[in-house]
Design a protein around this motif. Structure first.
Motif, PDB file in Angstrom:
ATOM      1  N   ARG A  23      16.477  45.699  61.967  1.00 53.40           N
ATOM      2  CA  ARG A  23      17.112  45.439  63.342  1.00 53.40           C
ATOM      3  C   ARG A  23      16.843  44.146  63.754  1.00 53.40           C
ATOM      4  NH1 ARG A  23      13.961  48.142  67.362  1.00 53.40           N
ATOM      5  NH2 ARG A  23      12.344  48.508  65.978  1.00 53.40           N
ATOM      6  N   LEU A  24      15.896  43.467  63.450  1.00 51.77           N
ATOM      7  CA  LEU A  24      15.879  42.078  64.102  1.00 51.77           C
ATOM      8  C   LEU A  24      16.856  41.166  63.397  1.00 51.77           C
ATOM      9  CD1 LEU A  24      14.160  40.093  65.657  1.00 51.77           C
ATOM     10  CD2 LEU A  24      12.707  39.728  63.507  1.00 51.77           C
ATOM     11  N   LEU A  25      17.113  41.203  62.073  1.00 53.87           N
ATOM     12  CA  LEU A  25      17.995  40.282  61.265  1.00 53.87           C
ATOM     13  C   LEU A  25      19.157  40.753  61.250  1.00 53.87           C
ATOM     14  CD1 LEU A  25      15.179  39.283  58.824  1.00 53.87           C
ATOM     15  CD2 LEU A  25      15.648  37.798  60.791  1.00 53.87           C
ATOM     16  N   GLY A  26      19.604  41.916  61.209  1.00 54.33           N
ATOM     17  CA  GLY A  26      20.951  42.305  61.281  1.00 54.33           C
ATOM     18  C   GLY A  26      21.518  42.606  59.629  1.00 54.33           C
ATOM     19  N   SER A  27      20.176  42.486  58.917  1.00 52.53           N
ATOM     20  CA  SER A  27      20.754  42.830  57.252  1.00 52.53           C
ATOM     21  C   SER A  27      19.402  43.345  56.682  1.00 52.53           C
ATOM     22  CB  SER A  27      21.040  41.221  56.694  1.00 52.53           C
ATOM     23  OG  SER A  27      19.735  40.530  56.635  1.00 52.53           O
TER      24      SER A  27
END
Ligand SMILES: C[C@@H](C(=O)O)C(=O)SCCNC(=O)CCNC(=O)[C@H](O)C(C)(C)COP(=O)(O)OP(=O)(O)OC[C@H]1O[C@@H](n2cnc3c(N)ncnc32)[C@H](O)[C@@H]1OP(=O)(O)O
Ligand SMILES: [Co+2]
Length: 134
Positions: A23-27
């Motif tokens: 969720r934080l890094l988008g990957s």
């Protein structure tokens, strides 16, 4: 030292933190690997040229369980990519740093790793790592 190879984060539960970092890094994390010698299960996220390494204890006497018990989840170490780990150990020893293992050991991701004691580095656990194919 060439770059920050990864930042190690101590977590209680790899699955939960994989979802949080996604969720934080988008990957997604790109791999999981157990490093039995260190008592850890790891997962890796690529962030540009560097990585985040999540570390979950794989046994009771793991450095990660001790760290979480004493402190909390959070940044556990910073790892520097080095070209010649043996030369770096000699350089850092001569410069007065406390080397935890002078003989490099097996890390994750096909690396040889050496740790410096946090009491000799302003409280920051430092990992040196060299790719085995160097
Ligand atoms: C898979 C591999 C990879 O990337 O490829 C990895 O990363 S493996 C990552 C897991 N492996 C490792 O961490 C291996 C290297 N670590 C170690 O050898 C150990 O964890 C030490 C760093 C020597 C700490 O062990 P020790 O038994 O002495 O623990 P201890 O709880 O009594 O701690 C002694 C003092 O060091 C501090 N301390 C402990 N761990 C720390 C850390 N990660 N960062 C900063 N300070 C730390 C404690 O707060 C304490 O400070 P006070 O004295 O002020 O209270
Ligand atoms: Co590491």
């Amino acid at each position: 030292m060439r770059k920050i190879e990864h930042i190690g984060i101590a977590v209680k539960d790899l699955k939960t933190s994989n979802a949080l970092f996604k969720r934080l890094l988008g990957s997604e994390h790109y791999k999981e690997e157990e490093v039995a010698g260190e008592g850890v299960n790891t997962s890796f996220f690529q962030v540009g040229e560097t990585k985040i390494e999540l570390l979950e204890a794989s046994r009771e006497d793991s450095p990660i369980s001790k760290f979480i018990e004493k402190k909390s989840e959070g940044i556990h170490h910073i790892a520097f990519d080095v070209e010649d780990i043996h030369a770096e150990v000699l350089r850092l020893k001569a410069a007065g740093f406390e080397i935890l293992n002078e003989t490099p050991k097996d890390g994750a991701d096909n690396k040889l790793v050496v740790f410096l004691h946090p009491r000799s580095t302003n409280g920051m656990l430092v990992e040196l790592c060299q790719n085995k194919n160097n």
